[in-house]
Write a protein that holds these residues in place. Sequence first.
Motif, PDB file in Angstrom:
ATOM      1  N   THR A 244       0.850  -1.202   0.000  1.00 61.31           N
ATOM      2  CA  THR A 244       0.000   0.000   0.000  1.00 61.31           C
ATOM      3  C   THR A 244       0.879   1.245   0.000  1.00 61.31           C
ATOM      4  N   ALA A 245       1.922   1.224   0.810  1.00 59.37           N
ATOM      5  CA  ALA A 245       2.831   2.378   0.872  1.00 59.37           C
ATOM      6  C   ALA A 245       3.524   2.595  -0.472  1.00 59.37           C
ATOM      7  N   LEU A 246       3.892   1.503  -1.123  1.00 58.16           N
ATOM      8  CA  LEU A 246       4.525   1.589  -2.448  1.00 58.16           C
ATOM      9  C   LEU A 246       3.566   2.224  -3.460  1.00 58.16           C
ATOM     10  N   ARG A 247       2.321   1.759  -3.472  1.00 54.25           N
ATOM     11  CA  ARG A 247       1.319   2.309  -4.392  1.00 54.25           C
ATOM     12  C   ARG A 247       1.107   3.793  -4.112  1.00 54.25           C
ATOM     13  N   GLU A 248       0.983   4.134  -2.828  1.00 57.21           N
ATOM     14  CA  GLU A 248       0.734   5.537  -2.485  1.00 57.21           C
ATOM     15  C   GLU A 248       1.920   6.429  -2.848  1.00 57.21           C
ATOM     16  N   ALA A 249       3.134   5.897  -2.662  1.00 58.23           N
ATOM     17  CA  ALA A 249       4.331   6.679  -3.006  1.00 58.23           C
ATOM     18  C   ALA A 249       4.368   6.938  -4.508  1.00 58.23           C
ATOM     19  N   CYS A 250       3.969   5.939  -5.280  1.00 61.50           N
ATOM     20  CA  CYS A 250       3.979   6.085  -6.741  1.00 61.50           C
ATOM     21  C   CYS A 250       2.945   7.133  -7.162  1.00 61.50           C
ATOM     22  N   GLU A 251       1.741   7.041  -6.603  1.00 62.39           N
ATOM     23  CA  GLU A 251       0.691   8.019  -6.937  1.00 62.39           C
ATOM     24  C   GLU A 251       1.109   9.425  -6.521  1.00 62.39           C
ATOM     25  N   ALA A 252       1.669   9.547  -5.323  1.00 59.57           N
ATOM     26  CA  ALA A 252       2.076  10.871  -4.838  1.00 59.57           C
ATOM     27  C   ALA A 252       3.122  11.477  -5.762  1.00 59.57           C
ATOM     28  N   SER A 253       4.051  10.637  -6.248  1.00 57.03           N
ATOM     29  CA  SER A 253       5.100  11.175  -7.120  1.00 57.03           C
ATOM     30  C   SER A 253       4.526  11.597  -8.465  1.00 57.03           C
ATOM     31  N   MET A 254       3.536  10.867  -8.954  1.00 58.13           N
ATOM     32  CA  MET A 254       2.889  11.284 -10.202  1.00 58.13           C
ATOM     33  C   MET A 254       2.234  12.649 -10.022  1.00 58.13           C
ATOM     34  N   TRP A 255       1.533  12.848  -8.906  1.00 54.45           N
ATOM     35  CA  TRP A 255       0.861  14.142  -8.681  1.00 54.45           C
ATOM     36  C   TRP A 255       1.875  15.250  -8.438  1.00 54.45           C
ATOM     37  N   ALA A 256       2.991  14.909  -7.817  1.00 56.76           N
ATOM     38  CA  ALA A 256       4.045  15.921  -7.654  1.00 56.76           C
ATOM     39  C   ALA A 256       4.553  16.361  -9.020  1.00 56.76           C
ATOM     40  N   GLY A 257       4.737  15.403  -9.930  1.00 59.56           N
ATOM     41  CA  GLY A 257       5.178  15.721 -11.286  1.00 59.56           C
ATOM     42  C   GLY A 257       4.150  16.555 -12.023  1.00 59.56           C
ATOM     43  N   ILE A 258       2.877  16.193 -11.873  1.00 60.18           N
ATOM     44  CA  ILE A 258       1.805  16.933 -12.555  1.00 60.18           C
ATOM     45  C   ILE A 258       1.721  18.357 -12.005  1.00 60.18           C
ATOM     46  N   ARG A 259       1.825  18.496 -10.686  1.00 61.69           N
ATOM     47  CA  ARG A 259       1.791  19.828 -10.060  1.00 61.69           C
ATOM     48  C   ARG A 259       2.962  20.679 -10.563  1.00 61.69           C
ATOM     49  N   ALA A 260       4.124  20.044 -10.690  1.00 64.74           N
ATOM     50  CA  ALA A 260       5.310  20.773 -11.174  1.00 64.74           C
ATOM     51  C   ALA A 260       5.113  21.247 -12.608  1.00 64.74           C
ATOM     52  N   ALA A 261       4.330  20.494 -13.375  1.00 66.70           N
ATOM     53  CA  ALA A 261       4.100  20.877 -14.776  1.00 66.70           C
ATOM     54  C   ALA A 261       3.416  22.235 -14.872  1.00 66.70           C
ATOM     55  N   ALA A 262       2.711  22.626 -13.805  1.00 64.51           N
ATOM     56  CA  ALA A 262       2.004  23.915 -13.809  1.00 64.51           C
ATOM     57  C   ALA A 262       2.951  25.090 -13.596  1.00 64.51           C
ATOM     58  N   THR A 263       4.079  24.839 -12.955  1.00 64.85           N
ATOM     59  CA  THR A 263       4.944  25.964 -12.574  1.00 64.85           C
ATOM     60  C   THR A 263       6.366  25.870 -13.131  1.00 64.85           C
ATOM     61  N   ALA A 264       6.826  24.667 -13.443  1.00 66.68           N
ATOM     62  CA  ALA A 264       8.229  24.506 -13.866  1.00 66.68           C
ATOM     63  C   ALA A 264       8.466  25.193 -15.205  1.00 66.68           C
ATOM     64  N   LYS A 265       9.700  25.617 -15.414  1.00 66.91           N
ATOM     65  CA  LYS A 265      10.077  26.259 -16.679  1.00 66.91           C
ATOM     66  C   LYS A 265      10.424  25.210 -17.731  1.00 66.91           C
ATOM     67  N   ARG A 266      11.066  24.143 -17.282  1.00 62.53           N
ATOM     68  CA  ARG A 266      11.523  23.105 -18.206  1.00 62.53           C
ATOM     69  C   ARG A 266      11.020  21.727 -17.793  1.00 62.53           C
ATOM     70  N   LEU A 267      11.059  20.819 -18.758  1.00 62.23           N
ATOM     71  CA  LEU A 267      10.606  19.445 -18.536  1.00 62.23           C
ATOM     72  C   LEU A 267      11.294  18.801 -17.336  1.00 62.23           C
ATOM     73  N   GLY A 268      12.582  19.134 -17.156  1.00 60.25           N
ATOM     74  CA  GLY A 268      13.333  18.556 -16.045  1.00 60.25           C
ATOM     75  C   GLY A 268      12.711  18.867 -14.692  1.00 60.25           C
ATOM     76  N   GLY A 269      11.934  19.943 -14.614  1.00 58.77           N
ATOM     77  CA  GLY A 269      11.248  20.275 -13.364  1.00 58.77           C
ATOM     78  C   GLY A 269      10.239  19.210 -12.970  1.00 58.77           C
ATOM     79  N   ILE A 270       9.611  18.598 -13.982  1.00 59.88           N
ATOM     80  CA  ILE A 270       8.658  17.513 -13.723  1.00 59.88           C
ATOM     81  C   ILE A 270       9.426  16.287 -13.213  1.00 59.88           C
ATOM     82  N   SER A 271      10.487  15.931 -13.930  1.00 54.96           N
ATOM     83  CA  SER A 271      11.298  14.754 -13.556  1.00 54.96           C
ATOM     84  C   SER A 271      11.840  14.904 -12.133  1.00 54.96           C
ATOM     85  N   HIS A 272      12.338  16.106 -11.862  1.00 56.07           N
ATOM     86  CA  HIS A 272      12.926  16.414 -10.559  1.00 56.07           C
ATOM     87  C   HIS A 272      11.884  16.273  -9.440  1.00 56.07           C
ATOM     88  N   ALA A 273      10.688  16.780  -9.683  1.00 57.67           N
ATOM     89  CA  ALA A 273       9.620  16.715  -8.674  1.00 57.67           C
ATOM     90  C   ALA A 273       9.227  15.269  -8.393  1.00 57.67           C
TER      91      ALA A 273
END
Length: 278
Positions: A131-160
């Motif tokens: 469950t923790a593994l699944r939640e960590a994966c989902e959280a990281s996807m949303w962190a990447g999606i959230r970064a897509a709203a503010t990051a200047k470059r694609l690497g900002g998504i990867s980094h998040a």
Amino acid sequence: MFRRRRRIQYKTPEQILKMRAAGLVVAEVHQAMRESAGPGTSTAELDRIAEAVIRSSGAVPSFKGYDIGFGPYPASICASVNEQVVHAIPSPDAVLKEGDLLSVDVGAIVDGWHGDAAITIEIGAVAPELTALREACEASMWAGIRAAATAKRLGGISHAIEHSVEDSGEYGIVSGFGGHGIGTEMHQDPHILNYGRPSEGPKLRTGMALAIEPMITLGSEDTAELADGWTIVTDDGSVAAHTEHTIALCEDGVWVLTAPDGGVEQLGEAAASVARTA
Ligand code: MF3
Ligand code: CO
């Protein structure tokens, strides 16, 4: 996660609206998968249900017949269980059992435009670390999606994504595989690694459509490919999780095309206004 196009395809608002139609079909399939996947269900049954939902919506399954050089992919979903990371072919012999962690990846085409997304589903009661593994994966996807709203470059998504995984615990981030541009083909430029630096990669611009898909494991970041030419497994046999959404970068925020609510609940102010109205 196989690159096809050589340049980024920027979409108009009208084209993004078409991608939303494809995204909603994918979301509907996910809902059907959540309802159908349980102990005793085979992944071949899930594939039949998924294809029926896709076709009854007037859409076309994008995975079926997809060829990266080893011959056509035979199914409408990838159904990857436990140590299988991605691209496992559904089979009548792959019968789910209590405690399994299943990733279902689905692609649909409406009017020539693609949607692509994956969810990880717990089969019955699973071990707390899964469950923790699944939640960590989902959280990281949303962190990447959230970064897509503010990051200047694609690497900002990867980094998040990378940092979110690190904040969640000790996980392997699958190396080599990642997300991708998407539009009139399932796989377009740019390739999106799930780790990297904010200063790297192309500039994020309105009209980009991206599939964000972290893959993480309880152990190693290394993978192997099975003899079927498709199934990717963890090298060390550890359990993996995989989550994916297709998103569009709009003028005033991000639209999560494969989420029923367009991402509004998760993103709040970072969600595009069209996500609240369309
Ligand atoms: N979402 C998966 C990806 O981006 C889809 C694999 S499609 C298949 O790679 F056709 F190769 F199965
Ligand atoms: Co994808």
